[in-house]
Every structure is written in structure tokens, then in C-alpha cells.
Design a protein around this motif. Structure first.
Motif, PDB file in Angstrom:
ATOM      1  N   ARG A  18     -11.306  20.581   9.627  1.00 35.41           N
ATOM      2  CA  ARG A  18     -11.442  21.688   8.674  1.00 35.41           C
ATOM      3  C   ARG A  18     -11.393  21.158   7.245  1.00 35.41           C
ATOM      4  N   VAL A  19     -12.313  21.620   6.414  1.00 36.38           N
ATOM      5  CA  VAL A  19     -12.307  21.244   4.999  1.00 36.38           C
ATOM      6  C   VAL A  19     -11.144  21.945   4.316  1.00 36.38           C
ATOM      7  N   ARG A  20     -10.415  21.214   3.492  1.00 38.43           N
ATOM      8  CA  ARG A  20      -9.290  21.805   2.776  1.00 38.43           C
ATOM      9  C   ARG A  20      -9.169  21.183   1.394  1.00 38.43           C
ATOM     10  N   ARG A  21      -8.690  21.951   0.448  1.00 37.42           N
ATOM     11  CA  ARG A  21      -8.433  21.450  -0.902  1.00 37.42           C
ATOM     12  C   ARG A  21      -7.247  22.220  -1.471  1.00 37.42           C
ATOM     13  N   GLY A  22      -6.484  21.536  -2.340  1.00 37.38           N
ATOM     14  CA  GLY A  22      -5.291  22.175  -2.860  1.00 37.38           C
ATOM     15  C   GLY A  22      -5.040  21.832  -4.316  1.00 37.38           C
ATOM     16  N   ALA A  23      -4.458  22.761  -5.052  1.00 42.76           N
ATOM     17  CA  ALA A  23      -4.127  22.554  -6.461  1.00 42.76           C
ATOM     18  C   ALA A  23      -2.806  23.243  -6.760  1.00 42.76           C
ATOM     19  N   PRO A  24      -2.026  22.706  -7.697  1.00 45.23           N
ATOM     20  CA  PRO A  24      -0.753  23.345  -8.041  1.00 45.23           C
ATOM     21  C   PRO A  24      -0.977  24.740  -8.604  1.00 45.23           C
ATOM     22  N   ALA A  25      -0.103  25.659  -8.215  1.00 46.72           N
ATOM     23  CA  ALA A  25      -0.237  27.056  -8.633  1.00 46.72           C
ATOM     24  C   ALA A  25       0.760  27.345  -9.748  1.00 46.72           C
ATOM     25  N   GLY A  26       0.481  26.790 -10.930  1.00 48.53           N
ATOM     26  CA  GLY A  26       1.269  27.098 -12.107  1.00 48.53           C
ATOM     27  C   GLY A  26       2.518  26.263 -12.301  1.00 48.53           C
ATOM     28  N   VAL A  43      -0.608  10.474 -14.327  1.00 48.12           N
ATOM     29  CA  VAL A  43      -0.127  11.750 -13.792  1.00 48.12           C
ATOM     30  C   VAL A  43      -0.141  12.817 -14.885  1.00 48.12           C
ATOM     31  N   ALA A  44       0.291  12.441 -16.082  1.00 51.88           N
ATOM     32  CA  ALA A  44       0.297  13.379 -17.212  1.00 51.88           C
ATOM     33  C   ALA A  44      -1.105  13.833 -17.578  1.00 51.88           C
ATOM     34  N   SER A  45      -2.102  12.987 -17.308  1.00 49.90           N
ATOM     35  CA  SER A  45      -3.481  13.346 -17.638  1.00 49.90           C
ATOM     36  C   SER A  45      -4.189  14.080 -16.500  1.00 49.90           C
ATOM     37  N   GLY A  46      -3.448  14.405 -15.429  1.00 47.30           N
ATOM     38  CA  GLY A  46      -4.019  15.248 -14.377  1.00 47.30           C
ATOM     39  C   GLY A  46      -4.293  14.573 -13.054  1.00 47.30           C
ATOM     40  N   PRO A  64       0.796  -1.230   0.000  1.00 45.69           N
ATOM     41  CA  PRO A  64       0.000   0.000   0.000  1.00 45.69           C
ATOM     42  C   PRO A  64       0.821   1.269   0.000  1.00 45.69           C
ATOM     43  N   TYR A  65       2.064   1.214  -0.455  1.00 44.34           N
ATOM     44  CA  TYR A  65       2.950   2.363  -0.346  1.00 44.34           C
ATOM     45  C   TYR A  65       2.875   3.322  -1.532  1.00 44.34           C
ATOM     46  N   PHE A  66       1.931   3.134  -2.421  1.00 42.59           N
ATOM     47  CA  PHE A  66       1.723   4.097  -3.503  1.00 42.59           C
ATOM     48  C   PHE A  66       0.269   4.016  -3.940  1.00 42.59           C
ATOM     49  N   GLY A  67      -0.139   5.008  -4.712  1.00 42.60           N
ATOM     50  CA  GLY A  67      -1.496   5.002  -5.247  1.00 42.60           C
ATOM     51  C   GLY A  67      -1.727   6.213  -6.115  1.00 42.60           C
ATOM     52  N   ILE A  68      -2.886   6.238  -6.778  1.00 47.27           N
ATOM     53  CA  ILE A  68      -3.297   7.346  -7.635  1.00 47.27           C
ATOM     54  C   ILE A  68      -4.622   7.888  -7.114  1.00 47.27           C
ATOM     55  N   LEU A  69      -4.714   9.220  -7.030  1.00 44.79           N
ATOM     56  CA  LEU A  69      -5.995   9.839  -6.695  1.00 44.79           C
ATOM     57  C   LEU A  69      -6.796   9.994  -7.984  1.00 44.79           C
ATOM     58  N   ARG A  70      -7.937   9.324  -8.049  1.00 46.15           N
ATOM     59  CA  ARG A  70      -8.804   9.452  -9.219  1.00 46.15           C
ATOM     60  C   ARG A  70     -10.071  10.206  -8.850  1.00 46.15           C
ATOM     61  N   GLU A  71     -10.821   9.648  -7.919  1.00 44.56           N
ATOM     62  CA  GLU A  71     -11.996  10.325  -7.389  1.00 44.56           C
ATOM     63  C   GLU A  71     -11.913  10.252  -5.873  1.00 44.56           C
ATOM     64  N   GLY A  72     -12.242  11.336  -5.199  1.00 45.93           N
ATOM     65  CA  GLY A  72     -12.128  11.339  -3.754  1.00 45.93           C
ATOM     66  C   GLY A  72     -10.683  11.478  -3.316  1.00 45.93           C
ATOM     67  N   GLY A  97      -1.368  22.181 -13.768  1.00 46.57           N
ATOM     68  CA  GLY A  97      -2.618  22.119 -14.511  1.00 46.57           C
ATOM     69  C   GLY A  97      -3.578  21.067 -14.021  1.00 46.57           C
ATOM     70  N   SER A  98      -3.153  20.206 -13.099  1.00 40.89           N
ATOM     71  CA  SER A  98      -4.059  19.179 -12.576  1.00 40.89           C
ATOM     72  C   SER A  98      -5.014  19.798 -11.563  1.00 40.89           C
ATOM     73  N   ASP A  99      -6.078  19.065 -11.245  1.00 37.00           N
ATOM     74  CA  ASP A  99      -7.046  19.548 -10.256  1.00 37.00           C
ATOM     75  C   ASP A  99      -6.512  19.436  -8.837  1.00 37.00           C
ATOM     76  N   GLY A 100      -5.460  18.679  -8.642  1.00 35.09           N
ATOM     77  CA  GLY A 100      -4.868  18.575  -7.318  1.00 35.09           C
ATOM     78  C   GLY A 100      -5.670  17.697  -6.381  1.00 35.09           C
ATOM     79  N   VAL A 101      -5.666  18.058  -5.113  1.00 36.52           N
ATOM     80  CA  VAL A 101      -6.315  17.269  -4.065  1.00 36.52           C
ATOM     81  C   VAL A 101      -7.709  17.828  -3.820  1.00 36.52           C
ATOM     82  N   PRO A 102      -8.763  17.023  -3.979  1.00 32.98           N
ATOM     83  CA  PRO A 102     -10.124  17.527  -3.818  1.00 32.98           C
ATOM     84  C   PRO A 102     -10.442  17.903  -2.379  1.00 32.98           C
ATOM     85  N   ALA A 103     -11.528  18.645  -2.206  1.00 29.85           N
ATOM     86  CA  ALA A 103     -11.939  19.086  -0.879  1.00 29.85           C
ATOM     87  C   ALA A 103     -12.234  17.886   0.016  1.00 29.85           C
TER      88      ALA A 103
END
Length: 288
Positions: A199-207, A107-110, A67-75, A150-156
Motif C-alpha cells: 500500500r502506498v503511504r505518506r506522512g507529514a507532521p500535523a502541526g 532537520v531545521a530546514s525540513g 548505517p544506524y542513522f541517516g537523513i531523508l533528502r529525496e525518496g 512544518g517539514s514535508d515528512g516522509v514522501p509517498a
């Protein structure tokens, strides 16, 4: 959001090893910030904990396994679906090995690439997490997130853990809270963002491509402490002594006995030791 910049009296490239390395005065942080408000700090040496090159090296070396890696797709729960394969290791099939090409394509697709439970296999991060576990009396763990520009980053999302988000490379824009109470800040490499539990938090790359480390710190709940204290009481001499005679007591007498003995037991508890034991139990049961 209140911005706090930790004073640094000397230049050093030593990786942070304690809470004070990340937030400056640890006593002030725990007394005036912890659980109360979000805050940002500066810790340039934190950038040495992990690099993007380290992330790709781990992926390409061929030994990265769930379980030491993974991809965020939804959630916000990483998955290895579509990016893992079974390999033959010492003549036996072993599932869950990372497929580098599949990971890079997503990763290249966001999508976001996650390295999980770094405290288990990255020495400097493990040492820092061990120290924070003790200093904050909390179950602790660390995950790293690589977000392509350009990716959506980490959802709320929100959870029961306090978090220290360490920006390792690039820039991330974080929004904490909801509606009119939301605050926004951009973390540069070397910045640390503290967010209280819930606390709700969300983050995305800034350029830019961005790599950040999230250290989760989950303290025992009141119920955790109560259940542990009661379990210790029931294994103690007072409970053992009444076990063979309780049937001679009326319900009222049993209640009076329990009130008296349990009060004495709780009054004699070392609160710090009880909290530390609860943290150890939670750590064995699972991560924050």
C-alpha cells in the motif's frame, strides 16, 4: 479507514513486548486485519519505547555511526552524505560518524532524521521486534523518524513489507492509498497504524514536531518457501540415492521419480518450521 481501539484492562507503563500489546487480540488481528485492510490501535505504553530526548542524546553522545542513522533528502532511503565524518579511533580512521551540527541544520530546514536498525541497539525495541518476528513469521526491523513541524515528512512510497507505525511523540497525518481510494488519519502519541504490504503511504507532521517508529514485517514469499523446500529436498536421502543411477533412467522416468519423491517430501513438511527457517534465512541476508 476503520478505527480499532484496543481494549486495555489495566494501566501500565511497561513497554510493549508482543503483538497483542500493540493491537489487542493478536488472533483477531492476524485473521481479520493482516494483509486485508489498514487499521489503527491504541497502545499508550508504546510511547516509552523511544523519546525525542533519546534521539538527540544518541546524536550528541558521539558514537552514532552509519548505517544506524541517516537523513531523508529525496525518496525514502536515508543517506549520510554531508552529515558524516571520519574519526580516528584507536589510531585508525573510521568513517561514518554523525556530525551533530550538520544533522540539526538539515532537520531545521525540513529534512527527516532517521535512526535505523533500532532492533540491533535499543533493548526494548529489540525485544519487541524479536517477538513480532516469531508471532508474524516475518523478517522484522525497526526505524525511527523525527520530523520537525512544518517539514514535508516522509514522501509517498510502497514496499513489500507490512508496517506497524507507532506514534511516539507529536502528531502525524498519514495518507494511505492513491486517488479516490486514499484514506487519511492523524496519529496521536500512543497510536499504532497498521498498513498491509504494497500500500502506498505518506506522512507529514500535523502541526508539531513528531517522532514515530516504523516496524517493518516482511513474510517469506511463495518463491522463498519453494526454493527453500527444494534446497532441502536436493540435500536429502532421496536425491542422494538417485544421484548415481539417474543416467540409467529415461527422461519420462526421471520426471515420474521427481514428481513422486518431491510430492512425498512436500507432504511431509512442517509448514510452520519451513516458514520459520525461511524467515531466519532472509534475516541473515538483509533487513525488510
Amino acid at each position: 479507514m476503520t478505527i480499532d481501539v484496543s481494549a486495555r484492562t489495566e494501566e501500565t507503563t511497561r513497554a510493549p513486548e508482543h503483538l497483542a500489546d500493540l493491537v489487542g487480540d493478536a488472533e483477531t488481528f492476524l485473521g481479520e486485519v493482516w494483509g486485508i485492510r489498514t487499521a489503527t490501535f491504541s497502545c499508550e505504553p508504546a510511547k516509552t519505547l523511544l523519546s525525542t530526548a533519546d534521539v538527540w542524546n544518541e546524536l550528541d553522545c558521539g558514537s552514532l555511526v552509519a548505517p544506524y542513522f541517516g537523513i531523508l533528502r529525496e525518496g525514502t532511503d536515508p543517506t549520510v552524505s554531508g552529515v558524516a565524518e571520519t574519526r580516528i579511533v584507536q589510531t585508525k580512521p573510521r568513517p561514518g560518524y554523525a556530525k551533530p551540527a550538520a544533522v540539526r541544520e538539515l532537520v531545521a530546514s525540513g529534512h527527516v532524521f532517521v535512526l535505523s536498525q533500532l532492533e540491533d541497539w535499543k533493548g526494548p525495541i529489540g525485544a519487541l521486534v524479536d517477538a513480532l518476528r516469531t508471532e508474524c513469521r516475518a523478517q522484522a526491523g525497526a526505524d525511527a523518524y523525527f520530523c520537525a513541524a512544518g517539514s514535508d515528512g516522509v514522501p509517498a512510497h510502497a514496499d513489500g513489507a507490512h508496517t506497524l507505525t507507532v506514534q511516539l511523540e507529536g502528531r502525524m497525518r498519514w495518507i494511505v492509498g492513491e486517488g479516490g481510494q486514499a484514506t487519511e488519519t492523524v496519529l496521536e502519541a500512543g497510536d499504532v497504524l497498521y498498513v498491509p504490504a504494497g500500500r502506498v503511504r505518506r506522512g507529514a507532521p500535523a502541526g508539531t514536531d513528531a517522532l514515530h517508529l516504523v516496524i517493518s514485517l516482511q513474510q517469506p514469499t511463495a518463491r522463498d518457501l519453494a526454493e527453500l523446500a527444494l534446497a532441502v529436498f536436493l540435500k536429502g536421502s532421496a536425491a542422494a540415492g538417485v544421484a548415481g543411477t539417474h543416467h540409467f533412467l529415461s527422461v519420462e522416468e526421471k520426471v515420474a521419480w521427481l514428481r513422486s519423491e518431491l510430492h512425498a517430501h512436500l507432504a511431509g513438511q512442517d509448514h510452520g518450521a519451513l516458514a520459520a527457517q525461511a524467515v531466519r534465512l532472509r534475516q541473515r541476508e538483509g533487513r525488510a
